[in-house]
Motif scaffolding. Structure first.
Motif, PDB file in Angstrom:
ATOM      1  N   VAL A 125       0.846  -1.188   0.000  1.00 11.27           N
ATOM      2  CA  VAL A 125       0.000   0.000   0.000  1.00 11.27           C
ATOM      3  C   VAL A 125       0.883   1.240   0.000  1.00 11.27           C
ATOM      4  CG1 VAL A 125      -1.748   1.286   1.274  1.00 11.27           C
ATOM      5  CG2 VAL A 125      -1.854  -1.205   1.217  1.00 11.27           C
ATOM      6  N   ALA A 126       0.675   2.105  -0.991  1.00 12.22           N
ATOM      7  CA  ALA A 126       1.474   3.326  -1.113  1.00 12.22           C
ATOM      8  C   ALA A 126       0.728   4.471  -0.450  1.00 12.22           C
ATOM      9  CB  ALA A 126       1.741   3.642  -2.580  1.00 12.22           C
ATOM     10  N   GLY A 127       1.143   4.821   0.750  1.00  7.47           N
ATOM     11  CA  GLY A 127       0.512   5.903   1.486  1.00  7.47           C
ATOM     12  C   GLY A 127       1.324   7.173   1.404  1.00  7.47           C
ATOM     13  N   GLY A 128       0.688   8.258   1.144  1.00  5.65           N
ATOM     14  CA  GLY A 128       1.426   9.522   1.128  1.00  5.65           C
ATOM     15  C   GLY A 128       0.646  10.644   0.487  1.00  5.65           C
ATOM     16  N   SER A 129       0.946  11.831   0.913  1.00  2.00           N
ATOM     17  CA  SER A 129       0.343  13.025   0.329  1.00  2.00           C
ATOM     18  C   SER A 129       1.319  14.176   0.564  1.00  2.00           C
ATOM     19  CB  SER A 129      -1.003  13.329   0.996  1.00  2.00           C
ATOM     20  OG  SER A 129      -0.828  13.504   2.383  1.00  2.00           O
ATOM     21  N   ASP A 130       1.071  15.279  -0.104  1.00  2.00           N
ATOM     22  CA  ASP A 130       1.944  16.443   0.061  1.00  2.00           C
ATOM     23  C   ASP A 130       3.411  16.110  -0.183  1.00  2.00           C
ATOM     24  OD1 ASP A 130      -0.315  17.943   0.799  1.00  2.00           O
ATOM     25  OD2 ASP A 130      -0.114  17.295   2.883  1.00  2.00           O
ATOM     26  N   LEU A 131       3.677  15.455  -1.309  1.00  2.00           N
ATOM     27  CA  LEU A 131       5.052  15.121  -1.649  1.00  2.00           C
ATOM     28  C   LEU A 131       5.870  16.393  -1.827  1.00  2.00           C
ATOM     29  CD1 LEU A 131       3.447  12.477  -2.521  1.00  2.00           C
ATOM     30  CD2 LEU A 131       5.332  12.108  -4.104  1.00  2.00           C
ATOM     31  N   PRO A 132       7.153  16.341  -1.480  1.00  2.00           N
ATOM     32  CA  PRO A 132       8.007  17.506  -1.717  1.00  2.00           C
ATOM     33  C   PRO A 132       8.157  17.758  -3.219  1.00  2.00           C
ATOM     34  CG  PRO A 132       9.308  15.625  -0.963  1.00  2.00           C
ATOM     35  CD  PRO A 132       7.878  15.228  -0.820  1.00  2.00           C
ATOM     36  N   VAL A 133       8.473  18.993  -3.565  1.00  2.00           N
ATOM     37  CA  VAL A 133       8.472  19.399  -4.978  1.00  2.00           C
ATOM     38  C   VAL A 133       9.526  18.682  -5.816  1.00  2.00           C
ATOM     39  CG1 VAL A 133       7.496  21.663  -4.516  1.00  2.00           C
ATOM     40  CG2 VAL A 133       9.987  21.370  -4.448  1.00  2.00           C
ATOM     41  N   HIS A 134      10.550  18.112  -5.180  1.00  2.00           N
ATOM     42  CA  HIS A 134      11.614  17.480  -5.957  1.00  2.00           C
ATOM     43  C   HIS A 134      11.338  16.021  -6.283  1.00  2.00           C
ATOM     44  CE1 HIS A 134      12.660  16.762  -1.702  1.00  2.00           C
ATOM     45  NE2 HIS A 134      13.169  15.621  -2.123  1.00  2.00           N
ATOM     46  N   LEU A 135      10.212  15.468  -5.796  1.00  2.00           N
ATOM     47  CA  LEU A 135       9.886  14.060  -6.056  1.00  2.00           C
ATOM     48  C   LEU A 135       8.645  13.937  -6.933  1.00  2.00           C
ATOM     49  CD1 LEU A 135      10.470  12.309  -2.613  1.00  2.00           C
ATOM     50  CD2 LEU A 135      11.955  12.300  -4.630  1.00  2.00           C
ATOM     51  N   PRO A 136       8.630  12.930  -7.828  1.00  2.00           N
ATOM     52  CA  PRO A 136       7.455  12.719  -8.673  1.00  2.00           C
ATOM     53  C   PRO A 136       6.309  12.099  -7.870  1.00  2.00           C
ATOM     54  CG  PRO A 136       9.032  10.967  -9.041  1.00  2.00           C
ATOM     55  CD  PRO A 136       9.694  11.943  -8.108  1.00  2.00           C
ATOM     56  N   LEU A 137       5.103  12.226  -8.383  1.00  2.00           N
ATOM     57  CA  LEU A 137       3.925  11.693  -7.711  1.00  2.00           C
ATOM     58  C   LEU A 137       3.994  10.171  -7.529  1.00  2.00           C
ATOM     59  CD1 LEU A 137       1.178  13.769  -9.555  1.00  2.00           C
ATOM     60  CD2 LEU A 137       2.090  14.150  -7.253  1.00  2.00           C
ATOM     61  N   LYS A 138       4.747   9.506  -8.387  1.00  2.00           N
ATOM     62  CA  LYS A 138       4.824   8.043  -8.320  1.00  2.00           C
ATOM     63  C   LYS A 138       5.736   7.537  -7.198  1.00  2.00           C
ATOM     64  CE  LYS A 138       8.711   7.639 -11.553  1.00  2.00           C
ATOM     65  NZ  LYS A 138       9.196   7.023 -12.808  1.00  2.00           N
ATOM     66  N   ALA A 139       6.439   8.413  -6.505  1.00  2.00           N
ATOM     67  CA  ALA A 139       7.468   7.995  -5.551  1.00  2.00           C
ATOM     68  C   ALA A 139       6.996   6.955  -4.533  1.00  2.00           C
ATOM     69  CB  ALA A 139       8.076   9.209  -4.846  1.00  2.00           C
ATOM     70  N   PRO A 140       5.876   7.167  -3.820  1.00  5.48           N
ATOM     71  CA  PRO A 140       5.469   6.159  -2.835  1.00  5.48           C
ATOM     72  C   PRO A 140       5.233   4.782  -3.454  1.00  5.48           C
ATOM     73  CG  PRO A 140       4.280   8.209  -2.466  1.00  5.48           C
ATOM     74  CD  PRO A 140       4.983   8.346  -3.770  1.00  5.48           C
ATOM     75  N   ALA A 141       4.580   4.745  -4.628  1.00  7.71           N
ATOM     76  CA  ALA A 141       4.302   3.469  -5.291  1.00  7.71           C
ATOM     77  C   ALA A 141       5.592   2.788  -5.750  1.00  7.71           C
ATOM     78  CB  ALA A 141       3.358   3.676  -6.472  1.00  7.71           C
ATOM     79  N   VAL A 142       6.526   3.564  -6.273  1.00  5.12           N
ATOM     80  CA  VAL A 142       7.802   2.996  -6.727  1.00  5.12           C
ATOM     81  C   VAL A 142       8.569   2.384  -5.555  1.00  5.12           C
ATOM     82  CG1 VAL A 142      10.096   3.592  -7.643  1.00  5.12           C
ATOM     83  CG2 VAL A 142       8.039   4.480  -8.743  1.00  5.12           C
ATOM     84  N   ILE A 143       8.598   3.086  -4.439  1.00  7.73           N
ATOM     85  CA  ILE A 143       9.356   2.598  -3.275  1.00  7.73           C
ATOM     86  C   ILE A 143       8.724   1.350  -2.686  1.00  7.73           C
ATOM     87  CG2 ILE A 143      10.141   3.169  -0.945  1.00  7.73           C
ATOM     88  CD1 ILE A 143      10.235   6.148  -1.921  1.00  7.73           C
ATOM     89  N   VAL A 144       7.398   1.362  -2.486  1.00  8.87           N
ATOM     90  CA  VAL A 144       6.765   0.190  -1.866  1.00  8.87           C
ATOM     91  C   VAL A 144       6.825  -1.017  -2.807  1.00  8.87           C
ATOM     92  CG1 VAL A 144       4.329   0.487  -2.557  1.00  8.87           C
ATOM     93  CG2 VAL A 144       4.890  -0.500  -0.333  1.00  8.87           C
ATOM     94  N   ARG A 145       6.783  -0.787  -4.119  1.00  9.78           N
ATOM     95  CA  ARG A 145       6.919  -1.906  -5.059  1.00  9.78           C
ATOM     96  C   ARG A 145       8.326  -2.496  -4.976  1.00  9.78           C
ATOM     97  NH1 ARG A 145       4.772  -4.622  -9.290  1.00  9.78           N
ATOM     98  NH2 ARG A 145       6.320  -5.460 -10.731  1.00  9.78           N
ATOM     99  N   ALA A 146       9.325  -1.649  -4.842  1.00  7.99           N
ATOM    100  CA  ALA A 146      10.703  -2.143  -4.724  1.00  7.99           C
ATOM    101  C   ALA A 146      10.873  -2.969  -3.444  1.00  7.99           C
ATOM    102  CB  ALA A 146      11.677  -0.973  -4.737  1.00  7.99           C
ATOM    103  N   LEU A 147      10.290  -2.496  -2.352  1.00  7.21           N
ATOM    104  CA  LEU A 147      10.351  -3.256  -1.099  1.00  7.21           C
ATOM    105  C   LEU A 147       9.658  -4.607  -1.261  1.00  7.21           C
ATOM    106  CD1 LEU A 147       9.481  -0.356   1.393  1.00  7.21           C
ATOM    107  CD2 LEU A 147      11.738  -1.408   1.071  1.00  7.21           C
ATOM    108  N   ALA A 148       8.491  -4.602  -1.911  1.00  2.00           N
ATOM    109  CA  ALA A 148       7.753  -5.846  -2.121  1.00  2.00           C
ATOM    110  C   ALA A 148       8.531  -6.801  -3.025  1.00  2.00           C
ATOM    111  CB  ALA A 148       6.385  -5.540  -2.725  1.00  2.00           C
TER     112      ALA A 148
END
Length: 200
Positions: A53-76
């Motif tokens: 589950v990719a949880g997150g909001s208010d990402l910092p301006v230097h990261l793309p919107l996909k960041a939470p999904a990319v990270i949790v997929r890599a962990l999985a």
């Protein structure tokens, strides 16, 4: 003059047969790589299903919107490589969507379920029933540094380097190290609860 025979299709098919392992082997797999029959067969065998589950909001301006999904997929993916489990596709951290997803898996026969929840800049965590194991990751105060370091390791071109905040210590090596530590901790919890997860 000798006739040239095109064997590229045959070679590609042969390589595919050699390199692709069948989906009924006793190793971790992604659910969407399985057929419905293979999935129900694994669930009938009491497979453990992990829902990232990719949880997150208010990402910092230097990261793309996909960041939470990319990270949790890599962990999985690292869990798939280590343990004999089934990993469902990544979903967004919205409680109703997660509940629907869990119910769908249960209708397919899944009985042992765990939620791998990446909490980045998330105020609240997803609610799950007591029979679903919850595995929170990145439950810390330095979400920006963690996420930025992870994205530098996983997809460095997606990080807008000129927009990094002054004094940022984020680096790819740190992202790799911290993800490895997260996976080790999560794998430990999973194996402690379900010892049969270790790949044979």
């Amino acid at each position: 003059m000798r006739r040239r025979t095109d064997t590229s299709g045959f070679i590609e098919a042969t390589v595919a047969r050699v390199t692709l392992r069948p989906m009924n082997t006793p190793h971790g797999v992604w659910l969407d790589d399985l057929t419905r029959q293979e999935a129900t067969s694994r669930f009938a065998g009491n497979a453990v299903v992990v829902i990232p589950v990719a949880g997150g909001s208010d990402l910092p301006v230097h990261l793309p919107l996909k960041a939470p999904a990319v990270i949790v997929r890599a962990l999985a993916q690292k869990l798939v490589e280590q343990l004999d489990l089934v990993v469902a596709p990544v979903i967004e951290a919205e409680s109703r969507a997660l509940t629907v997803h869990i119910e769908k898996l249960q209708r397919l026969g899944a009985r042992r379920l765990a939620v791998l929840e990446l909490r980045l800049w998330a105020g609240t965590s997803c609610e799950v029933s007591g029979d679903v194991l919850k595995l929170p990751v990145c439950d810390r105060s330095d979400d920006d540094e963690y996420a930025t370091s992870c994205m530098m390791a996983l997809d460095p071109r997606s990080v807008r380097m000129p927009l990094l905040p002054a004094g940022s210590c984020a680096q790819a090596f740190d992202g790799e190290r911290r993800m490895a530590a997260e996976v080790e901790a999560v794998a430990g919890v999973l194996v402690s609860k379900w010892p049969d997860l270790i790949c044979r």
